[in-house]
Design an enzyme around this catalytic site. Structure first.
Site, PDB file in Angstrom:
ATOM      1  N   ASN A  11       0.874  -1.177   0.000  1.00  0.00           N
ATOM      2  CA  ASN A  11       0.000   0.000   0.000  1.00  0.00           C
ATOM      3  C   ASN A  11       0.909   1.224   0.000  1.00  0.00           C
ATOM      4  O   ASN A  11       1.516   1.539   1.013  1.00  0.00           O
ATOM      5  CB  ASN A  11      -0.897  -0.034   1.242  1.00  0.00           C
ATOM      6  CG  ASN A  11      -1.706   1.241   1.405  1.00  0.00           C
ATOM      7  OD1 ASN A  11      -1.756   2.079   0.511  1.00  0.00           O
ATOM      8  ND2 ASN A  11      -2.336   1.386   2.564  1.00  0.00           N
ATOM      9  N   LYS A  13       0.064   4.243  -0.184  1.00  0.00           N
ATOM     10  CA  LYS A  13      -0.560   5.423   0.445  1.00  0.00           C
ATOM     11  C   LYS A  13      -0.349   6.647  -0.456  1.00  0.00           C
ATOM     12  O   LYS A  13      -0.355   6.507  -1.674  1.00  0.00           O
ATOM     13  CB  LYS A  13      -0.025   5.616   1.867  1.00  0.00           C
ATOM     14  CG  LYS A  13      -0.126   4.326   2.683  1.00  0.00           C
ATOM     15  CD  LYS A  13       0.127   4.485   4.148  1.00  0.00           C
ATOM     16  CE  LYS A  13      -0.036   3.144   4.848  1.00  0.00           C
ATOM     17  NZ  LYS A  13       0.100   3.212   6.291  1.00  0.00           N
ATOM     18  N   HIS A  98      -9.321   1.143   5.110  1.00  0.00           N
ATOM     19  CA  HIS A  98      -8.032   1.324   5.789  1.00  0.00           C
ATOM     20  C   HIS A  98      -8.225   2.265   6.979  1.00  0.00           C
ATOM     21  O   HIS A  98      -9.036   3.195   6.909  1.00  0.00           O
ATOM     22  CB  HIS A  98      -6.993   1.902   4.811  1.00  0.00           C
ATOM     23  CG  HIS A  98      -5.604   1.863   5.374  1.00  0.00           C
ATOM     24  ND1 HIS A  98      -5.164   2.794   6.288  1.00  0.00           N
ATOM     25  CD2 HIS A  98      -4.589   0.990   5.188  1.00  0.00           C
ATOM     26  CE1 HIS A  98      -3.910   2.490   6.628  1.00  0.00           C
ATOM     27  NE2 HIS A  98      -3.544   1.394   5.977  1.00  0.00           N
ATOM     28  N   GLU A 100      -6.616   4.651   8.006  1.00  0.00           N
ATOM     29  CA  GLU A 100      -6.396   6.074   7.683  1.00  0.00           C
ATOM     30  C   GLU A 100      -7.643   6.661   7.013  1.00  0.00           C
ATOM     31  O   GLU A 100      -7.934   7.844   7.178  1.00  0.00           O
ATOM     32  CB  GLU A 100      -5.137   6.219   6.814  1.00  0.00           C
ATOM     33  CG  GLU A 100      -3.881   6.001   7.658  1.00  0.00           C
ATOM     34  CD  GLU A 100      -2.691   5.426   6.923  1.00  0.00           C
ATOM     35  OE1 GLU A 100      -2.660   5.491   5.681  1.00  0.00           O
ATOM     36  OE2 GLU A 100      -1.784   4.886   7.598  1.00  0.00           O
ATOM     37  N   GLU A 168      -4.886  -4.881  10.615  1.00  0.00           N
ATOM     38  CA  GLU A 168      -3.835  -3.886  10.813  1.00  0.00           C
ATOM     39  C   GLU A 168      -4.089  -3.136  12.119  1.00  0.00           C
ATOM     40  O   GLU A 168      -4.909  -2.208  12.156  1.00  0.00           O
ATOM     41  CB  GLU A 168      -3.830  -2.868   9.662  1.00  0.00           C
ATOM     42  CG  GLU A 168      -3.574  -3.470   8.299  1.00  0.00           C
ATOM     43  CD  GLU A 168      -2.998  -2.433   7.336  1.00  0.00           C
ATOM     44  OE1 GLU A 168      -1.922  -2.691   6.782  1.00  0.00           O
ATOM     45  OE2 GLU A 168      -3.605  -1.363   7.161  1.00  0.00           O
ATOM     46  N   GLY A 174       3.210   2.182  10.756  1.00  0.00           N
ATOM     47  CA  GLY A 174       4.209   3.236  10.619  1.00  0.00           C
ATOM     48  C   GLY A 174       4.978   3.541  11.883  1.00  0.00           C
ATOM     49  O   GLY A 174       5.673   4.559  11.968  1.00  0.00           O
ATOM     50  N   SER A 213       3.888  -2.233  10.182  1.00  0.00           N
ATOM     51  CA  SER A 213       5.337  -2.323  10.388  1.00  0.00           C
ATOM     52  C   SER A 213       5.941  -3.660   9.944  1.00  0.00           C
ATOM     53  O   SER A 213       6.887  -4.152  10.566  1.00  0.00           O
ATOM     54  CB  SER A 213       5.715  -2.006  11.844  1.00  0.00           C
ATOM     55  OG  SER A 213       5.371  -0.658  12.158  1.00  0.00           O
TER      56      SER A 213
HETATM   57  P1  13P Z   1       3.445   0.304   7.502  1.00  0.00           P
HETATM   58  O1  13P Z   1       3.904  -0.978   6.872  1.00  0.00           O
HETATM   59  O2  13P Z   1       4.174   1.519   6.968  1.00  0.00           O
HETATM   60  O3  13P Z   1       3.409   0.221   8.980  1.00  0.00           O
HETATM   61  O4  13P Z   1       1.909   0.526   7.020  1.00  0.00           O
HETATM   62  C1  13P Z   1       1.004  -0.512   7.153  1.00  0.00           C
HETATM   63  C2  13P Z   1      -0.228  -0.142   6.433  1.00  0.00           C
HETATM   64  O5  13P Z   1      -0.991   0.711   6.850  1.00  0.00           O
HETATM   65  C3  13P Z   1      -0.511  -0.841   5.161  1.00  0.00           C
HETATM   66  O6  13P Z   1      -1.819  -0.618   4.738  1.00  0.00           O
END
Ligand code: 13P
Length: 251
Positions: A11, A13, A98, A100, A168, A174, A213
């Site tokens: 992803n 983002k 997601h 976010e 997740e 992150g 992560s």
């Molecule tokens: P990270 O791998 O950067 O922690 O992000 C995970 C994520 O949100 C994937 O959708």
């Protein structure tokens, strides 16, 4: 053997420009070198790059997906993009719900379910995200929150071929933090049981990804957990070498 083909999905983002196509080319070339991975490889770039990347990846082992869609097919929704448009651009899968999106855009389970239904309506794969916040984890509410999200977000007609779940934990995204393998296993086992209630016999074939992560250094340990059928990778998917290193867990 579970009979489920794992998926390693990236992803991106809100990262990536046309110039990032070198990473896609490097992933495609890496996929063609050495033994074929026993996993599907998917990159979900920002919507601006879906069509271009899908063209580059056509006739390769890499699939291209998207990160969100509108629940409707078309209409007066300025700035939004439908699942049909993303299918037309060459996406094979679309991430919905997601954390976010849930946090930044106030997406409810109903919204996520409607978006997932739109994805299935285009005969694409919906990757439905669920996961608890740090406060919910600390309050001992993880299983309850994740089960509730799953029940609220899974659309009618979800089956092993068209639906993937991504667990997740919000606090692991992150941050470099990951749950213990025991904690990941506990949630993934619960998701499998809950899917049995919701989707009956289809549940056994549905892939459940872990995200938060995931890096080359921890991927093998995380992917070895029962009911973990691959990864949804953020930061580490932006670099072809790291993405390929994670995928190599399945070589
Ligand atoms: P990270 O791998 O950067 O922690 O992000 C995970 C994520 O949100 C994937 O959708």
């Amino acid at each position: 053997m579970t009979g489920r083909t794992p998926i390693v999905a990236g992803n991106w983002k809100m990262n990536g420009l046309k110039a990032s196509k070198g990473e896609i080319e490097a992933i495609i070339s890496g996929l063609g070198t050495g033994p074929a991975p026993r996993a599907e490889a998917l990159i979900c770039p920002p919507a601006t790059l879906v069509a271009g990347f899908a063209e580059i990846a056509s006739s390769s082992a890499l699939a291209i997906g998207a990160q969100d869609c509108h629940a409707r097919v078309s209409g007066a929704h300025t700035g939004d993009i439908s699942a049909q448009m993303l299918a037309d651009a060459g996406a094979s899968s679309i991430i919905v719900g997601h954390s976010e999106r849930r946090a930044d855009h106030g997406e409810s389970n109903e919204t996520v379910r409607a978006k997932a239904a739109a994805v299935l309506g285009e005969r694409l794969t919906a990757i439905i995200c669920v996961g608890e916040t740090e406060a919910e984890r600390k309050g001992g509410k993880t299983l309850e929150v994740v089960a509730g999200q799953l029940r609220g977000s899974l659309p009618e007609g979800a089956n092993a071929a068209n639906t993937v779940i991504a667990y997740e934990p919000v606090w692991a995204i992150g941050t470099g933090l990951t749950p213990t393998t025991g904690d990941v296993g506990e949630v993934h086992d619960m998701i499998r049981r809950e899917l049995e209630n919701l989707a009956g016999g289809e549940a056994a074939g549905m892939r459940i990804l872990y995200g938060g992560s995931v890096k080359p250094s921890n991927a093998a340990e995380l992917m070895a957990i029962d009911n973990v059928d691959g990864a949804l990778v953020g930061g580490a998917s932006l670099k072809a070498d790291d993405f390929l290193a994670i995928l190599s867990v399945y070589r």
